[in-house]
Enzyme design. Structure first.
Site, mmCIF file in Angstrom:
data_model
loop_
_atom_site.group_PDB
_atom_site.id
_atom_site.type_symbol
_atom_site.label_atom_id
_atom_site.label_comp_id
_atom_site.label_asym_id
_atom_site.label_seq_id
_atom_site.Cartn_x
_atom_site.Cartn_y
_atom_site.Cartn_z
ATOM 1 N N GLU A 145 -24.115 66.234 100.160
ATOM 2 C CA GLU A 145 -25.040 65.339 99.485
ATOM 3 C C GLU A 145 -25.103 65.672 97.989
ATOM 4 O O GLU A 145 -24.695 66.752 97.547
ATOM 5 C CB GLU A 145 -26.436 65.462 100.120
ATOM 6 C CG GLU A 145 -27.518 64.566 99.538
ATOM 7 C CD GLU A 145 -27.174 63.085 99.582
ATOM 8 O OE1 GLU A 145 -26.237 62.667 98.854
ATOM 9 O OE2 GLU A 145 -27.855 62.343 100.308
ATOM 10 N N ARG A 201 -26.465 69.016 109.104
ATOM 11 C CA ARG A 201 -26.892 67.711 109.587
ATOM 12 C C ARG A 201 -25.720 66.746 109.715
ATOM 13 O O ARG A 201 -25.715 65.885 110.597
ATOM 14 C CB ARG A 201 -28.001 67.136 108.704
ATOM 15 C CG ARG A 201 -27.686 66.983 107.216
ATOM 16 C CD ARG A 201 -28.973 66.681 106.469
ATOM 17 N NE ARG A 201 -28.806 66.411 105.041
ATOM 18 C CZ ARG A 201 -28.809 67.331 104.093
ATOM 19 N NH1 ARG A 201 -28.921 68.608 104.429
ATOM 20 N NH2 ARG A 201 -28.690 66.983 102.817
ATOM 21 N N ARG A 243 -23.193 58.177 107.762
ATOM 22 C CA ARG A 243 -24.318 59.026 107.363
ATOM 23 C C ARG A 243 -24.850 59.796 108.568
ATOM 24 O O ARG A 243 -24.859 59.295 109.699
ATOM 25 C CB ARG A 243 -25.445 58.180 106.772
ATOM 26 C CG ARG A 243 -26.564 59.057 106.192
ATOM 27 C CD ARG A 243 -27.787 58.275 105.768
ATOM 28 N NE ARG A 243 -28.807 59.193 105.258
ATOM 29 C CZ ARG A 243 -30.056 58.877 105.037
ATOM 30 N NH1 ARG A 243 -30.484 57.655 105.269
ATOM 31 N NH2 ARG A 243 -30.907 59.780 104.572
ATOM 32 N N HIS A 244 -25.324 61.008 108.320
ATOM 33 C CA HIS A 244 -25.867 61.868 109.371
ATOM 34 C C HIS A 244 -27.146 61.304 109.987
ATOM 35 O O HIS A 244 -27.803 60.404 109.436
ATOM 36 C CB HIS A 244 -26.163 63.263 108.798
ATOM 37 C CG HIS A 244 -27.212 63.237 107.721
ATOM 38 N ND1 HIS A 244 -28.564 63.160 107.976
ATOM 39 C CD2 HIS A 244 -27.091 63.269 106.370
ATOM 40 C CE1 HIS A 244 -29.232 63.152 106.850
ATOM 41 N NE2 HIS A 244 -28.363 63.224 105.844
ATOM 42 N N HIS A 298 -23.491 61.948 103.748
ATOM 43 C CA HIS A 298 -24.913 61.817 103.469
ATOM 44 C C HIS A 298 -25.184 60.495 102.752
ATOM 45 O O HIS A 298 -24.251 59.846 102.270
ATOM 46 C CB HIS A 298 -25.369 62.997 102.611
ATOM 47 C CG HIS A 298 -24.996 64.321 103.201
ATOM 48 N ND1 HIS A 298 -25.857 65.073 103.956
ATOM 49 C CD2 HIS A 298 -23.822 65.018 103.161
ATOM 50 C CE1 HIS A 298 -25.245 66.176 104.355
ATOM 51 N NE2 HIS A 298 -24.009 66.167 103.883
#
Length: 210
Positions: A82, A58, A8-9, A150
């Site tokens: 996402e 991101r 995940r970012h 995400h």
């Protein structure tokens, strides 16, 4: 046996403000950039052979922190974006609950179809799991690929890949920023979950998975 790290970012200002990002292209903030560098220093030890990322900034900028340490280029795949949150994007979760209470109730209950043009969990899981499988094919058996994505996308994509029902998937906590899931693809046993929510300073507060 191929290893896939679903990462995940890092943190964004919208994460910090509990605002629904969805596919809005929100950049990392200073904390998020620092998290990406810290996590990359751990992930580089896994000797990744390839890096693939969502095309949203991101995630792509998070992946870039690892690319800087490995010398690898970052491939992008928009299937790793996402979940699309439709009319919710840009609202805080409190605003969603106040302005769209029926949709919020369905989301809280984990229903597949929420309304408000929010992407279904089934569609999300299918596209992300397909992207993860394609990323795994980029490296020879026995090597590692890192997939930057995400929170909701990671959880639903992993669950779909493993064949978990939604009820089981809801027992997993949301991934923290810059934490990851470790999967293995065994020629005999297929896909298996090796680790979940791994990262630096695991006691940080958990932001919403959006």
């Amino acid at each position: 046996m191929t290893r896939v790290i679903v990462w995940r970012h890092g943190n964004t200002d919208w994460n910090a403000g509990h605002r629904v990002q969805g596919q809005t292209d929100v950049p990392l903030n200073d904390l998020g950039r620092r998290q990406a560098v810290e996590a990359a220093e751990l992930l580089v030890r896994m000797r990744p052979a390839a890096i693939v990322s969502s095309d949203l900034r991101r995630a792509a900028d998070t992946a870039a922190a690892l690319a800087a340490l490995t010398g690898l280029s970052v491939g992008t795949d928009d299937r790793l974006r996402e979940r699309y949150f439709g009319a919710w994007q840009g609202l805080t979760m409190r605003e969603v609950a106040e302005q769209r209470p029926q949709e919020h109730a369905r989301w809280t209950a984990g229903e597949d179809v929420v309304g408000g043009d929010v992407e279904t969990l089934d569609d999300l899981g299918k596209r992300v799991s397909e992207a993860i499988q394609d990323a795994a094919r980029l490296v020879p058996d026995g090597q590692t690929v890192v997939v930057a994505t995400h929170g909701a996308a990671a959880r639903q994509g992993v669950g779909h890949l493993l064949g978990w029902p939604r009820e089981q998937l809801r027992t997993l906590r949301a991934l923290q920023n810059c934490h990851w899931v470790e999967l293995t693809d065994d020629p005999v046993r297929g896909w298996q979950l090796a680790a979940y929510n791994v990262g630096v300073l695991a006691d940080r507060p958990v932001p919403p998975p959006v």
